[in-house]
Design an enzyme around this catalytic site. Structure first.
Site, PDB file in Angstrom:
ATOM      1  N   LYS A  59      23.626 -88.702  43.637  1.00 28.89           N
ATOM      2  CA  LYS A  59      24.090 -87.600  42.779  1.00 28.89           C
ATOM      3  C   LYS A  59      25.400 -88.015  42.130  1.00 28.89           C
ATOM      4  O   LYS A  59      26.245 -88.638  42.766  1.00 28.89           O
ATOM      5  CB  LYS A  59      24.299 -86.319  43.604  1.00 28.89           C
ATOM      6  CG  LYS A  59      24.866 -85.156  42.768  1.00 28.89           C
ATOM      7  CD  LYS A  59      24.873 -83.865  43.536  1.00 28.89           C
ATOM      8  CE  LYS A  59      26.082 -83.672  44.419  1.00 28.89           C
ATOM      9  NZ  LYS A  59      27.401 -83.716  43.754  1.00 28.89           N
ATOM     10  N   ASP A  77      30.508 -85.731  48.804  1.00 26.79           N
ATOM     11  CA  ASP A  77      31.919 -86.125  48.909  1.00 26.79           C
ATOM     12  C   ASP A  77      32.790 -84.933  49.309  1.00 26.79           C
ATOM     13  O   ASP A  77      34.008 -85.066  49.427  1.00 26.79           O
ATOM     14  CB  ASP A  77      32.413 -86.817  47.635  1.00 26.79           C
ATOM     15  CG  ASP A  77      32.294 -85.953  46.396  1.00 26.79           C
ATOM     16  OD1 ASP A  77      31.904 -84.770  46.522  1.00 26.79           O
ATOM     17  OD2 ASP A  77      32.590 -86.451  45.293  1.00 26.79           O
ATOM     18  N   GLU A  80      27.119 -75.631  39.649  1.00 23.50           N
ATOM     19  CA  GLU A  80      28.114 -75.077  40.576  1.00 23.50           C
ATOM     20  C   GLU A  80      29.038 -74.089  39.862  1.00 23.50           C
ATOM     21  O   GLU A  80      29.598 -74.406  38.796  1.00 23.50           O
ATOM     22  CB  GLU A  80      28.945 -76.225  41.195  1.00 23.50           C
ATOM     23  CG  GLU A  80      29.999 -75.717  42.170  1.00 23.50           C
ATOM     24  CD  GLU A  80      30.574 -76.776  43.089  1.00 23.50           C
ATOM     25  OE1 GLU A  80      30.070 -77.917  43.115  1.00 23.50           O
ATOM     26  OE2 GLU A  80      31.541 -76.444  43.799  1.00 23.50           O
ATOM     27  N   GLU A  90      28.459 -86.590  38.999  1.00 29.98           N
ATOM     28  CA  GLU A  90      28.953 -85.402  38.288  1.00 29.98           C
ATOM     29  C   GLU A  90      29.129 -85.690  36.800  1.00 29.98           C
ATOM     30  O   GLU A  90      29.595 -86.770  36.429  1.00 29.98           O
ATOM     31  CB  GLU A  90      30.307 -84.969  38.888  1.00 29.98           C
ATOM     32  CG  GLU A  90      30.201 -84.543  40.329  1.00 29.98           C
ATOM     33  CD  GLU A  90      31.538 -84.054  40.897  1.00 29.98           C
ATOM     34  OE1 GLU A  90      32.528 -83.946  40.141  1.00 29.98           O
ATOM     35  OE2 GLU A  90      31.573 -83.774  42.113  1.00 29.98           O
ATOM     36  N   ASP A 132      26.011 -88.877  47.531  1.00 28.33           N
ATOM     37  CA  ASP A 132      26.940 -88.679  46.408  1.00 28.33           C
ATOM     38  C   ASP A 132      27.529 -90.004  45.955  1.00 28.33           C
ATOM     39  O   ASP A 132      27.890 -90.841  46.787  1.00 28.33           O
ATOM     40  CB  ASP A 132      28.103 -87.793  46.884  1.00 28.33           C
ATOM     41  CG  ASP A 132      28.201 -86.512  46.081  1.00 28.33           C
ATOM     42  OD1 ASP A 132      27.553 -86.405  45.019  1.00 28.33           O
ATOM     43  OD2 ASP A 132      28.934 -85.603  46.527  1.00 28.33           O
TER      44      ASP A 132
END
Ligand code: KIV
Length: 280
Positions: A128, A59, A197, A130, A98
Site C-alpha cells: 500500500k 506504518d 481515510e 499513499e 505498507d
C-alpha cells in the site's frame, strides 16, 4: 440431491490465501469485507479466525509499536520483520504491507525495489502507498511487475507536515473533486483497492460508485466496500481522544491494566506462584 460444485464452493477460500480477485469478487457480489492492521503473529491469527479477510502491516506501527507521534520515522527495515510475523500467523488472510515514507516517493524504480522486498523478504501479497495522481507512475510500475497495489487517499498520514495534523477531515468542497480524480487515476494505473481515510460519507459513497475496485473506508462512512481500523483503536488500547470514526469494540486497556496490577500484587504478597503454578 447433489449440489453442483459451484453451489457448494464457499465464498471465501479456507485452504489458501485470499487473493485480490477474491476481494473484487466479494465487492462485485455486494458483500462487505473487513480489514484490520496487525504487527505481530498472535493478533494476526486471531483476526483471521474472526473473519478478517485482509491484514495491513501499517506504518501506524510508528505510533502503536514504536511510540512515535507520527509515521514518518518508519522504515522498510522496521516493517519487514512485522510483515514476516503476520504472514507466519495467518493462512488465509491477504497480507498487505505498507510502503513507508521515503520508500517510493523518489520514483517507480525505488517503489519497485521496496515493494519487491516486502514480497520476497516479508512474504506479503500486496503493498500500500499513499497519494493519488502524483504517484500513478509508481502504481503502474508495480502493477506491471505483478505486484498488487492498494492506494490510500484522503487523510494520508505520511503528509502530516503539509496537512498540518492528522485529525482533519479531507475532501470537503472542491477537494472532493480532486480526490475523485485521484481515485480514478489510481484505478487506471492498476491499483486493486483504495483506502479512503477521514472523508465525508457522501464522498466515500461517490468514489465507491465511480470506481469498480473496492474502496476500504476508515472514517469514510458506511458506503465503502470494506472497512479498516487500527486494531489498538478498536480494542480500546489507544490512549487519549480518538477520531470520531473509531468505535471501541473492547476495553483492553482496562482488562490488561487490571491483569498486570493483579500480577504485581500477587507477586508482592507471595500468592503467585502457588503450588498449582510450580513444579514439584
Ligand atoms: O498504516 C496504517 O495503519 C494505515 C491505516 C490507518 C489505513 O494506513
Amino acid at each position: 440431491m447433489t449440489l453442483s460444485p459451484v453451489l457448494t464452493r464457499p465464498a471465501w477460500p479456507t485452504d489458501r490465501r485470499i487473493t485480490i480477485r477474491d476481494l473484487q469478487a466479494a465487492t462485485d457480489r455486494g458483500e462487505k469485507w473487513s480489514m484490520l492492521t496487525s504487527y505481530d503473529t498472535q493478533t494476526a491469527g486471531l483476526m483471521e479466525r474472526a473473519g478478517v479477510r485482509a491484514i495491513l502491516v501499517g506504518d501506524t506501527s510508528g505510533m502503536t509499536v514504536f511510540g512515535h507521534t507520527d509515521t514518518i520515522a518508519v522504515t522498510m527495515d522496521h516493517l519487514i520483520p512485522m510483515v514476516q510475523a503476520v504472514v507466519r500467523g495467518t493462512e488465509t488472510a491477504l497480507v498487505v504491507a505498507d510502503l513507508p515514507f521515503g520508500s517510493y516517493q523518489a520514483g517507480p524504480k525505488q517503489a519497485l525495489a521496496n515493494a519487491v522486498r516486502h514480497l520476497k523478504e516479508g512474504g506479503a501479497q500486496a503493498v500500500k502507498l499513499e497519494g493519488g495522481g502524483r504517484i500513478r507512475k509508481q502504481v503502474r510500475r508495480l502493477a506491471d511487475a505483478g505486484i498488487p497495489v492498494m492506494g490510500h487517499l484522503g487523510l494520508t498520514p505520511q503528509s502530516v507536515n503539509v496537512l498540518g495534523g492528522v485529525r482533519r477531515v479531507q475532501g470537503r468542497g472542491e477537494a472532493g473533486e480532486q480526490l475523485l480524480n485521484d481515485a480514478l487515476a489510481l484505478e487506471a494505473a492498476g491499483a486493486f483497492a483504495i483506502v479512503l481515510e477521514s472523508v465525508p460519507a457522501e464522498l466515500g459513497q461517490r468514489v465507491t460508485k465511480e470506481i469498480r475496485i473496492p474502496t476500504v473506508g476508515i472514517g469514510a462512512g458506511p458506503h465503502c466496500d470494506a472497512q479498516i481500523l487500527v486494531w489498538q483503536d478498536l480494542a480500546g488500547l489507544t490512549p487519549g481522544r480518538l477520531p470520531k470514526f473509531v468505535k471501541k469494540y473492547a476495553d483492553l486497556d482496562k482488562v490488561l491494566g487490571e491483569a498486570f496490577a493483579r500480577f504485581c500484587s500477587e507477586v508482592a504478597d507471595g500468592r503467585y506462584p502457588d503450588d498449582a503454578h510450580s513444579y514439584s
